[in-house]
Scaffold this motif. Sequence first.
Motif, PDB file in Angstrom:
ATOM      1  N   ILE A  43       0.855  -1.183   0.000  1.00  0.00           N
ATOM      2  CA  ILE A  43       0.000   0.000   0.000  1.00  0.00           C
ATOM      3  C   ILE A  43       0.889   1.230   0.000  1.00  0.00           C
ATOM      4  O   ILE A  43       1.789   1.357   0.842  1.00  0.00           O
ATOM      5  CB  ILE A  43      -0.906   0.052   1.244  1.00  0.00           C
ATOM      6  CG1 ILE A  43      -1.809  -1.178   1.326  1.00  0.00           C
ATOM      7  CG2 ILE A  43      -1.733   1.334   1.267  1.00  0.00           C
ATOM      8  CD1 ILE A  43      -2.442  -1.353   2.708  1.00  0.00           C
ATOM      9  N   VAL A  44       0.656   2.125  -0.927  1.00  0.00           N
ATOM     10  CA  VAL A  44       1.220   3.472  -0.849  1.00  0.00           C
ATOM     11  C   VAL A  44       0.022   4.381  -0.680  1.00  0.00           C
ATOM     12  O   VAL A  44      -0.704   4.662  -1.628  1.00  0.00           O
ATOM     13  CB  VAL A  44       2.019   3.840  -2.111  1.00  0.00           C
ATOM     14  CG1 VAL A  44       2.540   5.281  -2.000  1.00  0.00           C
ATOM     15  CG2 VAL A  44       3.182   2.877  -2.311  1.00  0.00           C
ATOM     16  N   GLY A  45      -0.230   4.783   0.559  1.00  0.00           N
ATOM     17  CA  GLY A  45      -1.456   5.528   0.787  1.00  0.00           C
ATOM     18  C   GLY A  45      -1.697   5.859   2.236  1.00  0.00           C
ATOM     19  O   GLY A  45      -0.775   6.265   2.942  1.00  0.00           O
ATOM     20  N   SER A  46      -2.921   5.633   2.678  1.00  0.00           N
ATOM     21  CA  SER A  46      -3.359   6.146   3.974  1.00  0.00           C
ATOM     22  C   SER A  46      -4.126   5.084   4.742  1.00  0.00           C
ATOM     23  O   SER A  46      -4.243   3.935   4.319  1.00  0.00           O
ATOM     24  CB  SER A  46      -4.261   7.365   3.751  1.00  0.00           C
ATOM     25  OG  SER A  46      -5.496   6.935   3.195  1.00  0.00           O
ATOM     26  N   THR A  66       3.451   9.992   3.240  1.00  0.00           N
ATOM     27  CA  THR A  66       4.333  10.465   2.192  1.00  0.00           C
ATOM     28  C   THR A  66       3.478  10.881   1.008  1.00  0.00           C
ATOM     29  O   THR A  66       2.323  10.478   0.891  1.00  0.00           O
ATOM     30  CB  THR A  66       5.349   9.377   1.774  1.00  0.00           C
ATOM     31  OG1 THR A  66       6.342   9.947   0.927  1.00  0.00           O
ATOM     32  CG2 THR A  66       4.678   8.215   1.047  1.00  0.00           C
ATOM     33  N   SER A  67       4.019  11.704   0.168  1.00  0.00           N
ATOM     34  CA  SER A  67       3.423  12.073  -1.111  1.00  0.00           C
ATOM     35  C   SER A  67       4.216  11.382  -2.201  1.00  0.00           C
ATOM     36  O   SER A  67       5.408  11.085  -2.017  1.00  0.00           O
ATOM     37  CB  SER A  67       3.493  13.592  -1.285  1.00  0.00           C
ATOM     38  OG  SER A  67       3.177  13.975  -2.605  1.00  0.00           O
ATOM     39  N   PHE A 108      -1.329  16.753   2.806  1.00  0.00           N
ATOM     40  CA  PHE A 108      -0.289  17.511   3.499  1.00  0.00           C
ATOM     41  C   PHE A 108       0.499  18.395   2.534  1.00  0.00           C
ATOM     42  O   PHE A 108       0.730  18.028   1.378  1.00  0.00           O
ATOM     43  CB  PHE A 108       0.683  16.559   4.205  1.00  0.00           C
ATOM     44  CG  PHE A 108       0.042  15.671   5.228  1.00  0.00           C
ATOM     45  CD1 PHE A 108      -0.444  16.198   6.421  1.00  0.00           C
ATOM     46  CD2 PHE A 108      -0.084  14.311   5.008  1.00  0.00           C
ATOM     47  CE1 PHE A 108      -1.037  15.377   7.374  1.00  0.00           C
ATOM     48  CE2 PHE A 108      -0.672  13.487   5.952  1.00  0.00           C
ATOM     49  CZ  PHE A 108      -1.157  14.025   7.137  1.00  0.00           C
ATOM     50  N   ASP A 109       0.937  19.541   3.034  1.00  0.00           N
ATOM     51  CA  ASP A 109       1.848  20.385   2.252  1.00  0.00           C
ATOM     52  C   ASP A 109       3.168  19.654   2.041  1.00  0.00           C
ATOM     53  O   ASP A 109       3.501  18.695   2.751  1.00  0.00           O
ATOM     54  CB  ASP A 109       2.128  21.700   2.983  1.00  0.00           C
ATOM     55  CG  ASP A 109       0.903  22.596   3.086  1.00  0.00           C
ATOM     56  OD1 ASP A 109      -0.085  22.357   2.364  1.00  0.00           O
ATOM     57  OD2 ASP A 109       0.941  23.536   3.906  1.00  0.00           O
ATOM     58  N   LEU A 110       3.921  20.123   1.076  1.00  0.00           N
ATOM     59  CA  LEU A 110       5.296  19.667   0.886  1.00  0.00           C
ATOM     60  C   LEU A 110       6.255  20.720   1.430  1.00  0.00           C
ATOM     61  O   LEU A 110       5.905  21.898   1.537  1.00  0.00           O
ATOM     62  CB  LEU A 110       5.594  19.436  -0.593  1.00  0.00           C
ATOM     63  CG  LEU A 110       4.783  18.355  -1.306  1.00  0.00           C
ATOM     64  CD1 LEU A 110       5.164  18.320  -2.791  1.00  0.00           C
ATOM     65  CD2 LEU A 110       4.996  16.992  -0.667  1.00  0.00           C
ATOM     66  N   LEU A 111       7.457  20.285   1.758  1.00  0.00           N
ATOM     67  CA  LEU A 111       8.545  21.183   2.129  1.00  0.00           C
ATOM     68  C   LEU A 111       9.716  20.913   1.193  1.00  0.00           C
ATOM     69  O   LEU A 111      10.055  19.749   0.937  1.00  0.00           O
ATOM     70  CB  LEU A 111       8.979  20.954   3.583  1.00  0.00           C
ATOM     71  CG  LEU A 111       7.956  21.248   4.680  1.00  0.00           C
ATOM     72  CD1 LEU A 111       8.511  20.836   6.039  1.00  0.00           C
ATOM     73  CD2 LEU A 111       7.572  22.721   4.693  1.00  0.00           C
ATOM     74  N   ARG A 112      10.321  21.971   0.690  1.00  0.00           N
ATOM     75  CA  ARG A 112      11.503  21.833  -0.153  1.00  0.00           C
ATOM     76  C   ARG A 112      12.721  22.319   0.618  1.00  0.00           C
ATOM     77  O   ARG A 112      12.729  23.442   1.151  1.00  0.00           O
ATOM     78  CB  ARG A 112      11.368  22.632  -1.448  1.00  0.00           C
ATOM     79  CG  ARG A 112      12.495  22.324  -2.446  1.00  0.00           C
ATOM     80  CD  ARG A 112      12.590  23.389  -3.530  1.00  0.00           C
ATOM     81  NE  ARG A 112      11.409  23.461  -4.340  1.00  0.00           N
ATOM     82  CZ  ARG A 112      11.177  22.709  -5.422  1.00  0.00           C
ATOM     83  NH1 ARG A 112      12.064  21.815  -5.788  1.00  0.00           N
ATOM     84  NH2 ARG A 112      10.065  22.865  -6.123  1.00  0.00           N
ATOM     85  N   TRP A 139       3.673  17.005  -8.226  1.00  0.00           N
ATOM     86  CA  TRP A 139       3.009  15.714  -8.075  1.00  0.00           C
ATOM     87  C   TRP A 139       2.819  15.040  -9.428  1.00  0.00           C
ATOM     88  O   TRP A 139       3.066  13.845  -9.589  1.00  0.00           O
ATOM     89  CB  TRP A 139       1.672  15.903  -7.364  1.00  0.00           C
ATOM     90  CG  TRP A 139       1.068  14.601  -6.928  1.00  0.00           C
ATOM     91  CD1 TRP A 139       1.303  13.931  -5.765  1.00  0.00           C
ATOM     92  CD2 TRP A 139       0.163  13.794  -7.693  1.00  0.00           C
ATOM     93  NE1 TRP A 139       0.593  12.761  -5.745  1.00  0.00           N
ATOM     94  CE2 TRP A 139      -0.110  12.653  -6.903  1.00  0.00           C
ATOM     95  CE3 TRP A 139      -0.438  13.936  -8.930  1.00  0.00           C
ATOM     96  CZ2 TRP A 139      -0.968  11.645  -7.340  1.00  0.00           C
ATOM     97  CZ3 TRP A 139      -1.293  12.930  -9.376  1.00  0.00           C
ATOM     98  CH2 TRP A 139      -1.545  11.801  -8.584  1.00  0.00           C
ATOM     99  N   ARG A 140       2.391  15.803 -10.415  1.00  0.00           N
ATOM    100  CA  ARG A 140       2.190  15.242 -11.753  1.00  0.00           C
ATOM    101  C   ARG A 140       3.505  14.715 -12.324  1.00  0.00           C
ATOM    102  O   ARG A 140       3.534  13.651 -12.970  1.00  0.00           O
ATOM    103  CB  ARG A 140       1.585  16.300 -12.675  1.00  0.00           C
ATOM    104  CG  ARG A 140       0.101  16.562 -12.407  1.00  0.00           C
ATOM    105  CD  ARG A 140      -0.419  17.762 -13.198  1.00  0.00           C
ATOM    106  NE  ARG A 140      -1.857  17.908 -13.034  1.00  0.00           N
ATOM    107  CZ  ARG A 140      -2.771  17.453 -13.886  1.00  0.00           C
ATOM    108  NH1 ARG A 140      -2.381  16.836 -15.002  1.00  0.00           N
ATOM    109  NH2 ARG A 140      -4.053  17.612 -13.666  1.00  0.00           N
TER     110      ARG A 140
END
Length: 260
Positions: free
Chosen positions: A6-9, A32-33, A92-96, A137-138
């Motif tokens: 599973i990659v998910g929630s 994770t995203s 969730f937001d991402l952080l760079r 994401w795309r």
Amino acid sequence: MAKIAIVGSCITRDLWPLREAAPPGLLYVSRTSLASLLSQPVDGYAPQSGPPPDLTRYQHMATQADLLKTGLTQLLAHRPTHLIFDFIDERFDLLRLPTGALITHSWELESGGYLDDPALAGATAIPRLSGACERLWRESVVQLAGLLSCTVLRNATIILHSARWAKRQIAPGGTTLPLQGDPHIWDGRPADLAKHNQMLARYESHFLQTIPQAQVIAAQPEHQLADPAHRWGLSPFHYVPGYYDDILAALDKQGAKIAA
């Protein structure tokens, strides 16, 4: 029996009685995203031997996997027969980081104090509903499609667990009413339910265009309801029992069945 990843929630995880360890044959990669999963590791981050005081061992392991980017390695080593994606953790937001690495700004990352690590200094936010986040994401989906075609994952049945945040909740007597209260990513971080559902629709459309071999499963509309009695509490993505029954039945048709 199948070997499922599973990659998910929790909407997929809760199909099986997971707590601190998965039953045999099941791998769960969460918090994770896809953009973070496929990013470079956080340079200079030293793994901690145990969880911070406010987190469970699993929460700690999931957060460190997102920082160290070990999720993909786990997937390849697991050699799943079925690989299930759901995008509910894509809230969730991402952080760079200055190095270019992307990480997921989960509740666990913040509450566990990981942001105080010097390796995470200088992180800048990429809001989840922003155009920048969607572009990242795309791009990650395109990268994922390549991995699915040229690694051991090409042998797995790819399944998209299609889901939306519930707008209504179950009430006594089997009636329904609008979801009570404003949804939050976590306490103090309100969320726009309609905009997140619109985003999920775009994400799923792009995923299926890019990975057309994916099989789609979804619960019946009458079961897409939030459940105040859910073991994790009331939330737009903590559903009534019928929801999970529908998804388990759909997975069974795909041959994705393992012992609990």
